[in-house]
Design an enzyme around this catalytic site. Structure first.
Site, PDB file in Angstrom:
ATOM      1  N   ARG A  79      14.408 114.393 -23.574  1.00 30.67           N
ATOM      2  CA  ARG A  79      14.138 113.245 -23.101  1.00 30.67           C
ATOM      3  C   ARG A  79      12.728 112.797 -23.040  1.00 30.67           C
ATOM      4  NH1 ARG A  79      18.556 112.028 -19.908  1.00 30.67           N
ATOM      5  NH2 ARG A  79      19.752 113.865 -18.877  1.00 30.67           N
ATOM      6  N   ASP A 113      19.185 112.481 -23.775  1.00 32.78           N
ATOM      7  CA  ASP A 113      19.057 113.943 -24.048  1.00 32.78           C
ATOM      8  C   ASP A 113      20.158 114.580 -24.809  1.00 32.78           C
ATOM      9  OD1 ASP A 113      21.094 113.161 -21.906  1.00 32.78           O
ATOM     10  OD2 ASP A 113      21.050 115.435 -21.540  1.00 32.78           O
ATOM     11  N   LYS A 134      24.706 100.744 -29.710  1.00 36.24           N
ATOM     12  CA  LYS A 134      25.289 101.349 -30.954  1.00 36.24           C
ATOM     13  C   LYS A 134      26.121 100.064 -31.262  1.00 36.24           C
ATOM     14  CE  LYS A 134      25.004 106.347 -29.994  1.00 36.24           C
ATOM     15  NZ  LYS A 134      25.665 107.219 -29.751  1.00 36.24           N
ATOM     16  N   LYS A 155      20.225 109.640 -15.811  1.00 32.52           N
ATOM     17  CA  LYS A 155      18.724 110.012 -15.670  1.00 32.52           C
ATOM     18  C   LYS A 155      18.008 108.963 -17.170  1.00 32.52           C
ATOM     19  CE  LYS A 155      19.762 114.768 -14.593  1.00 32.52           C
ATOM     20  NZ  LYS A 155      19.846 116.027 -15.029  1.00 32.52           N
ATOM     21  N   GLY A 156      18.810 109.100 -18.059  1.00 31.97           N
ATOM     22  CA  GLY A 156      18.330 108.420 -19.208  1.00 31.97           C
ATOM     23  C   GLY A 156      17.370 107.307 -18.948  1.00 31.97           C
ATOM     24  N   ASP A 201      26.871 102.863 -25.664  1.00 31.32           N
ATOM     25  CA  ASP A 201      27.729 103.405 -26.582  1.00 31.32           C
ATOM     26  C   ASP A 201      29.076 102.823 -26.492  1.00 31.32           C
ATOM     27  OD1 ASP A 201      28.850 105.142 -28.306  1.00 31.32           O
ATOM     28  OD2 ASP A 201      28.572 106.974 -27.098  1.00 31.32           O
ATOM     29  N   PHE A 239      24.607 109.950 -32.639  1.00 31.72           N
ATOM     30  CA  PHE A 239      23.972 110.730 -31.589  1.00 31.72           C
ATOM     31  C   PHE A 239      22.584 110.864 -31.773  1.00 31.72           C
ATOM     32  CE2 PHE A 239      23.199 113.474 -28.250  1.00 31.72           C
ATOM     33  CZ  PHE A 239      23.868 113.339 -27.302  1.00 31.72           C
ATOM     34  N   VAL A 240      21.745 110.088 -30.782  1.00 28.48           N
ATOM     35  CA  VAL A 240      20.296 110.045 -30.885  1.00 28.48           C
ATOM     36  C   VAL A 240      19.839 110.749 -29.537  1.00 28.48           C
ATOM     37  CG1 VAL A 240      20.084 107.995 -32.251  1.00 28.48           C
ATOM     38  CG2 VAL A 240      20.482 107.632 -29.778  1.00 28.48           C
TER      39      VAL A 240
HETATM   40  P1  IMP Z   1      29.069 105.039 -22.667  1.00 29.36           P
HETATM   41  O1  IMP Z   1      29.874 105.094 -21.606  1.00 29.36           O
HETATM   42  O2  IMP Z   1      29.820 105.299 -23.958  1.00 29.36           O
HETATM   43  O3  IMP Z   1      28.457 103.697 -23.147  1.00 29.36           O
HETATM   44  O4  IMP Z   1      27.838 106.059 -22.710  1.00 29.36           O
HETATM   45  C1  IMP Z   1      26.807 105.698 -21.959  1.00 29.36           C
HETATM   46  C2  IMP Z   1      25.875 106.907 -21.776  1.00 29.36           C
HETATM   47  O5  IMP Z   1      26.203 107.986 -22.538  1.00 29.36           O
HETATM   48  C3  IMP Z   1      24.531 106.695 -21.869  1.00 29.36           C
HETATM   49  O6  IMP Z   1      23.887 105.933 -20.680  1.00 29.36           O
HETATM   50  C4  IMP Z   1      23.812 107.913 -22.218  1.00 29.36           C
HETATM   51  O7  IMP Z   1      23.618 108.708 -20.981  1.00 29.36           O
HETATM   52  C5  IMP Z   1      24.942 108.678 -22.848  1.00 29.36           C
HETATM   53  N1  IMP Z   1      25.079 108.442 -24.457  1.00 29.36           N
HETATM   54  C6  IMP Z   1      25.425 107.556 -25.241  1.00 29.36           C
HETATM   55  N2  IMP Z   1      25.364 107.836 -26.585  1.00 29.36           N
HETATM   56  C7  IMP Z   1      24.226 108.730 -26.442  1.00 29.36           C
HETATM   57  C8  IMP Z   1      23.337 109.420 -27.586  1.00 29.36           C
HETATM   58  O8  IMP Z   1      23.486 108.833 -28.638  1.00 29.36           O
HETATM   59  N3  IMP Z   1      22.452 110.035 -27.337  1.00 29.36           N
HETATM   60  C9  IMP Z   1      22.638 110.593 -25.723  1.00 29.36           C
HETATM   61  N4  IMP Z   1      23.061 110.074 -24.677  1.00 29.36           N
HETATM   62  C10 IMP Z   1      24.115 109.247 -24.976  1.00 29.36           C
HETATM   63 MG    MG Z   2      22.338 107.181 -19.342  1.00 30.77          MG
END
Ligand code: IMP
Ligand code: MG
Length: 194
Positions: free
Chosen positions: A178, A172, A144, A56-57, A116, A165-166
């Protein structure tokens, strides 16, 4: 005696007490998306583009970024899950909602809120590449630093942020925050729930 003035409601005051500090302000985000939109407009000049938002982000980034891209645009959305309601990535990606559009021969730009570990995006890139788009690139508002578990080639990155974490601007914690117009960190008490 003068009546007390009606207090004007502070914007989104309901979430404000939970925020520890603002990492990227609303003004910084808007300026960066305008700049990114200009670059995308120039890079894809004379073509049209399919923006793929990762729900959703990404819906907030997508809405603002799209209005800075001066090209014919189409929109599609995908929903994947890698987090649940926790703050740690599992590495397991599930497609909750697939695209409506065919990607064959199209210029596709994935729009992400945050990279992330990069595991979600890595999975998405592989999955979408197999559908034979003419091109496939990524625009992410946040990345990040030093935490990517897989090498990724991200063409457009808004801001590099520390490994914290943000929330806000689409991001969210347990489906909250959000709609904050900026990106910030949460006070430890806010993780308690409620
Ligand atoms: P990744 O697979 O670890 O890169 O994570 C990607 C998804 O995790 C992002 O699209 C977000 O939905 C969620 N996410 C990662 N870091 C954060 C954060 O700091 N705050 C909120 N959601 C996060
Ligand atoms: Mg996302």
């Amino acid at each position: 005696m003068e009546p007390a003035p009606t207090p004007t409601l502070p914007f989104l005051n309901v979430y404000e007490p939970d925020i520890e500090r603002v990492l990227v302000s609303a003004e910084q985000i808007q300026a960066k998306l305008a700049e990114m939109g200009d670059r995308i407009t120039a890079d894809y000049e004379g073509r049209s583009l399919l923006l793929v938002g990762v729900l959703k982000g990404a819906f907030v980034v997508m809405a603002d970024l799209a209005r800075h891209i001066r090209l014919p645009l189409q929109f599609d959305f995908m929903a994947v899950s890698s987090y649940g309601v926790a703050t740690r990535t599992s590495g397991v990606v599930r497609i909750l909602k697939d695209l409506d559009e065919d990607l064959d021969g199209k210029d596709v730009l994935i729009v992400e809120d945050i990279i992330d570990s990069g595991l979600t995006l890595n999975y998405l890139l592989k999955n979408l590449r197999a559908r034979r788009p003419a091109s496939l690139e990524v625009a992410a508002l946040l990345q990040k630093t030093d935490v990517q578990k897989v090498p990724l080639n991200i063409r457009y990155v808004g801001f590099e942020i520390p490994n914290e974490f943000v929330v806000g601007y689409g991001l969210d914690y347990a489906e909250r925050y959000r709609n904050l117009p900026y990106v910030g960190t949460l006070r430890p008490e806010a993780y308690g729930g409620g």
